[in-house]
Scaffold this motif. Structure first.
Motif, short mmCIF file in Angstrom:
data_model
loop_
_atom_site.label_atom_id
_atom_site.label_comp_id
_atom_site.label_asym_id
_atom_site.label_seq_id
_atom_site.Cartn_x
_atom_site.Cartn_y
_atom_site.Cartn_z
N ARG A 71 0.91 -1.19 -0.06
CA ARG A 71 0.10 -0.12 -0.14
C ARG A 71 0.88 1.21 -0.01
O ARG A 71 0.69 2.28 -0.48
CB ARG A 71 -0.96 -0.03 1.16
N VAL A 81 1.70 2.08 -3.38
CA VAL A 81 0.71 2.71 -3.91
C VAL A 81 0.63 4.25 -3.58
O VAL A 81 0.34 4.87 -4.65
CB VAL A 81 -0.64 1.82 -3.80
N THR A 103 0.59 7.65 -6.02
CA THR A 103 -0.29 8.67 -6.13
C THR A 103 0.55 10.00 -5.66
O THR A 103 0.15 11.14 -6.30
CB THR A 103 -1.29 8.25 -4.79
N GLU A 124 -7.71 8.58 0.14
CA GLU A 124 -8.69 7.50 0.10
C GLU A 124 -9.48 7.73 -1.12
O GLU A 124 -9.77 6.75 -1.90
CB GLU A 124 -9.73 7.93 1.41
N LYS A 125 -9.69 8.84 -1.49
CA LYS A 125 -10.63 9.17 -2.71
C LYS A 125 -9.79 8.56 -3.99
O LYS A 125 -10.31 7.77 -4.86
CB LYS A 125 -10.78 10.70 -3.04
N ILE A 126 -8.44 8.75 -3.98
CA ILE A 126 -7.66 7.95 -5.20
C ILE A 126 -7.63 6.68 -5.18
O ILE A 126 -7.44 6.25 -6.24
CB ILE A 126 -6.21 9.12 -5.20
N GLU A 127 -7.17 6.12 -4.01
CA GLU A 127 -6.57 4.72 -4.03
C GLU A 127 -7.83 3.68 -3.61
O GLU A 127 -7.39 2.70 -3.30
CB GLU A 127 -5.56 4.71 -3.04
N GLY A 128 -9.04 4.26 -3.26
CA GLY A 128 -9.89 3.28 -2.82
C GLY A 128 -9.61 2.56 -1.66
O GLY A 128 -10.32 1.42 -1.12
N VAL A 129 -8.89 3.20 -0.56
CA VAL A 129 -8.69 2.56 0.86
C VAL A 129 -9.46 3.84 1.72
O VAL A 129 -9.78 4.55 1.22
CB VAL A 129 -7.20 2.64 1.14
N THR A 130 -9.38 3.52 2.94
CA THR A 130 -9.96 4.27 3.75
C THR A 130 -8.87 5.34 4.61
O THR A 130 -7.88 5.03 4.52
CB THR A 130 -10.80 3.57 4.98
N GLN A 131 -9.62 6.41 5.02
CA GLN A 131 -8.61 7.41 5.65
C GLN A 131 -7.96 6.87 6.84
O GLN A 131 -6.89 6.79 7.06
CB GLN A 131 -9.74 8.49 6.28
N SER A 132 -8.75 6.02 7.57
CA SER A 132 -7.95 5.42 8.68
C SER A 132 -7.12 4.24 8.34
O SER A 132 -5.90 4.28 9.22
CB SER A 132 -9.07 4.65 9.63
N LEU A 133 -7.10 3.75 7.36
CA LEU A 133 -6.13 2.66 6.99
C LEU A 133 -4.78 3.57 6.57
O LEU A 133 -3.81 3.12 6.95
CB LEU A 133 -6.47 1.94 5.74
N ARG A 145 -3.79 6.44 7.59
CA ARG A 145 -3.22 7.16 8.75
C ARG A 145 -2.62 5.82 9.66
O ARG A 145 -1.43 6.12 9.88
CB ARG A 145 -4.28 7.67 9.78
#
Lengths: 213, 213
Positions: B20, B23, B27, B45-54, B56
């Motif tokens: 990640r 990745v 970005t 999050e918006k760009i990579e399709g993961v969550t904010q918390s992840l 962080r």
């Protein structure tokens, strides 16, 4: 937010298992080709660099396979994993971009074992348009929304220059194509109704240099 | 066995984080190219399709980055992730196999952003041997153990037909090459002293068909 926070690790974990099953399937095909009829989880361990217990747990997620102390019958295990991965049915693929990487894919054997068949090709090279490659008709990329057989095609393989990927993904999403795989080294936003995966060698190179550092 | 059993999930989890981060680096390069100076975890999050918390949590694994409520400065975050991934130093690469996929790689931009440079090429095509491609000398594959500059080369990119990969990996391991990436869709056993990664499109296709089933 909390919803996503709870869901993400599980989705990640499931994807890891699915990816490993896909690796096991490759190994089973390899063993089947050699005439091997029974494989133990310790055989899989030797070949794929995972542990026996991990192989057993991955398989146990989807029901009981194999006989303790004997092993897994190769053809039956192959069939069960193929079913989990959806490779037990035929998938129609459109190849978008037939130069460079697209051309390599077209001549590779990657698709056959997974029950994938390329049924249409789109390209923007006038030398290729209207002809056929490996017996598959090549259409004009500019006519994608008119000539793509969206009812027939399940998956798009996108091998176009990086700046064009997002536009094509959006276009495919609008046409109802549910899945795509692209190779460009850049982020792409997937439309709501679509699964978009990426194979990017730079990501793996980053993992490799991390391990060597 | 118990030793491996305990270690495996952790290694898996760490590899996921590293992947990640790789990745995110992609970005950040993309954002940097657009002149963006500060990025929030919600942008990532918006760009990579993961969550904010992840995002962080992934970053927090390697120290404290960014300012709460403000975001991460793009150049500094890029530099820190590049350091974790080892992309802050130069890596010398040997390309083994300059046809098909090797040829595509040779002309791609994948290597530049990651500080990788191809310094030698090996191939078995008499038309290529003794010449140079993109300014890089092409040697005879049959002379690999004699002509590979093992003291200079860090990483091998192996783009040869599947049946030849294992032999080449073994040969490279004996010569002290520590890392390799190969593209064949088949299992390869890595020598003890070597990290061998694989990019195999059939694995990703299995993940894709599973999601669409």
């Amino acid at each position: 937010m909390t919803h996503k926070r709870r869901r993400q690790p599980k989705a990640d974990k499931k994807d890891l298992i699915i990816r490993r099953l896909s690796v096991y399937l490759r190994t089973l095909d390899h063993l089947k080709g050699k005439g091997v009829e029974v494989v133990s989880s310790s055989d899989l361990e030797k070949i794929e660099g995972v542990t026996q217990s991990l192989v057993r747990r991955d398989l146990a997620n989807f029901g009981t396979f194999g006989v303790r102390g004997v092993g897994y019958p190769v053809p039956a295990l192959r069939e069960q994993i193929a079913r989990i991965l959806g490779c037990d049915r035929l998938w129609n693929v459109v190849l978008i971009g037939a130069g460079g990487f697209g051309s390599v894919l077209l001549h590779s054997e990657s698709f056959q074992g997974r029950n994938l068949q390329i049924v249409q090709i789109f390209d923007n090279d006038p030398q290729r348009i209207g002809k056929s490659l490996e017996g598959i008709p090549v259409h004009d990329m500019a006519q994608l929304d008119r000539e793509l057989d969206a009812r027939r095609v399940d998956i798009a393989i996108i091998a176009v220059p990086p700046p064009e990927v997002q536009r094509i993904v959006n276009q495919l999403g609008q046409m109802g194509i549910r899945g795509a795989l692209y190779f460009a080294s850049r982020p792409v936003t997937a439309p709501e109704n679509m699964v978009v995966l990426n194979v990017d060698i730079t990501i793996e190179l980053g993992v490799l240099t991390h391990h060597l550092s």
